[in-house]
Design an enzyme around this catalytic site. Structure first.
Site, PDB file in Angstrom:
ATOM      1  N   CYS A   1       0.843  -1.200   0.000  1.00  0.00           N
ATOM      2  CA  CYS A   1       0.000   0.000   0.000  1.00  0.00           C
ATOM      3  C   CYS A   1       0.880   1.252   0.000  1.00  0.00           C
ATOM      4  CB  CYS A   1      -0.919  -0.023   1.221  1.00  0.00           C
ATOM      5  SG  CYS A   1      -2.092   1.349   1.278  1.00  0.00           S
ATOM      6  N   CYS A   2       1.903   1.256   0.863  1.00  0.00           N
ATOM      7  CA  CYS A   2       2.822   2.408   0.894  1.00  0.00           C
ATOM      8  C   CYS A   2       3.512   2.584  -0.458  1.00  0.00           C
ATOM      9  CB  CYS A   2       3.870   2.235   1.988  1.00  0.00           C
ATOM     10  SG  CYS A   2       3.290   2.546   3.666  1.00  0.00           S
TER      11      CYS A   2
ATOM     12  N   CYS B   1       8.063   3.925   5.234  1.00  0.00           N
ATOM     13  CA  CYS B   1       7.159   3.607   4.123  1.00  0.00           C
ATOM     14  C   CYS B   1       7.917   3.199   2.867  1.00  0.00           C
ATOM     15  CB  CYS B   1       6.265   4.800   3.813  1.00  0.00           C
ATOM     16  SG  CYS B   1       7.179   6.244   3.234  1.00  0.00           S
TER      17      CYS B   1
ATOM     18  N   CYS C   1      -3.187   4.897   9.636  1.00  0.00           N
ATOM     19  CA  CYS C   1      -1.896   4.321  10.034  1.00  0.00           C
ATOM     20  C   CYS C   1      -1.134   5.211  11.008  1.00  0.00           C
ATOM     21  CB  CYS C   1      -1.034   4.078   8.793  1.00  0.00           C
ATOM     22  SG  CYS C   1      -1.809   2.980   7.598  1.00  0.00           S
TER      23      CYS C   1
HETATM   24 FE1  SF4 Z   1      -1.272   2.858   2.911  1.00  0.00          FE
HETATM   25 FE2  SF4 Z   1      -1.058   3.289   5.541  1.00  0.00          FE
HETATM   26 FE3  SF4 Z   1       1.121   3.409   3.943  1.00  0.00          FE
HETATM   27 FE4  SF4 Z   1      -0.796   5.304   3.877  1.00  0.00          FE
HETATM   28  S1  SF4 Z   1       0.604   4.819   5.575  1.00  0.00           S
HETATM   29  S2  SF4 Z   1       0.191   4.394   2.139  1.00  0.00           S
HETATM   30  S3  SF4 Z   1      -2.682   4.064   4.154  1.00  0.00           S
HETATM   31  S4  SF4 Z   1      -0.155   1.600   4.425  1.00  0.00           S
END
Ligand code: SF4
Length: 251
Positions: A124-125, A236, A211
């Site tokens: 996701c990141c 991330c 998050c």
């Molecule tokens: Fe995805 Fe959470 Fe990363 Fe944002 S911080 S990109 S919602 S995993």
């Protein structure tokens, strides 16, 4: 991908030797060294990046400023972005995830997949942060950040200037790498620059809404990021290599 030759090793060493403890002079060097369209301040709108943006704006009011809208930012961050634009009376560029990548990922894994496994969190990141930044940096020779050594153990050796291998060996300038919390706060307060409103609600590091949580006084500053993960690097992938990489075609 065609890049300008960013910098020779000798010049890098010279600049580091002369300017690594002089943030404003280092930013001034970067602004003079690279063409205006090929250098950019990147900020997640936390106080450190805002301090560097403020420093750069004092030297060049037209300097490019850029942030990433992951699609999951707190509403307070959107309001703060508008506040900063009004304060500086200028635009801040916003980059977004690729909607097709995002659609594929969320259809396969759900919108809150990051809670289910470290790999899905990193995926996701990657889609929401890392890949949009990679696209934005594909056309620059230098980016400036608010990274600081004090922020985490993994950032303890952050240099003030480096060659960024993860983005095609462009120059990465972290002018306030050696600053403390107190120095950063003093810098923005002296200039009357607004700070993210969530700091006033016990947040110490601010990212995506699902998050990020506030932290207690005795917790690490990044304890509120991906707090459900045990032993993760709390990164991330923008500034540090992720624990795992997204396999080609996965997203
Ligand atoms: Fe995805 Fe959470 Fe990363 Fe944002 S911080 S990109 S919602 S995993």
């Amino acid at each position: 991908m065609i890049r300008h030759q960013p910098i020779a090793d000798g010049e890098l060493a010279d600049v580091r030797g002369r300017l690594q403890t002089r943030p404003r002079d280092l930013v001034a060097w970067a602004l003079a060294r690279f063409a205006p369209e090929r250098r950019v301040v990147v900020t997640g709108l936390q106080v450190e990046g805002v301090a560097v943006a403020s420093m750069a704006l004092e030297l060049d009011p037209t300097v490019r400023l850029l942030t990433i809208d992951t699609g999951r930012l707190p509403r307070a961050t959107h309001r703060y972005l508008a506040e900063l634009r009004a304060h500086w009376d200028r635009d801040i560029e916003v980059v977004h995830p690729d909607p097709r990548q995002l659609d594929t990922f969320t259809r396969h894994h759900g919108v809150d997949a990051f809670y289910r496994s470290p790999q899905l969190r990193l995926d996701c990141c990657h889609i929401r942060k890392v890949a949009p930044l990679e696209r934005a940096l594909a056309d620059v020779d230098c980016w400036m950040t608010g990274l600081r050594r004090e922020q985490s153990a993994g950032r303890a050796t952050t240099p003030a200037i480096e060659l960024d291998d993860r983005h095609g060996r462009i120059v990465k300038v972290n002018p306030i790498a050696g600053w403390t919390d107190v120095q950063v706060r003093a810098y923005v307060e002296e200039r009357g620059v607004p700070v993210h409103p969530l700091y006033a609600q016990s947040y110490r590091s601010i990212g995506c809404d699902p998050c990020t949580r506030p932290v207690a006084a005795n917790e690490d500053r990044r304890a509120g990021r991906w707090w459900w993960e045990q032993g993760s690097e709390k990164e991330c992938g923008i500034h540090a290599a992720p624990l795992r990489v997204v396999p080609a075609g996965r997203s």
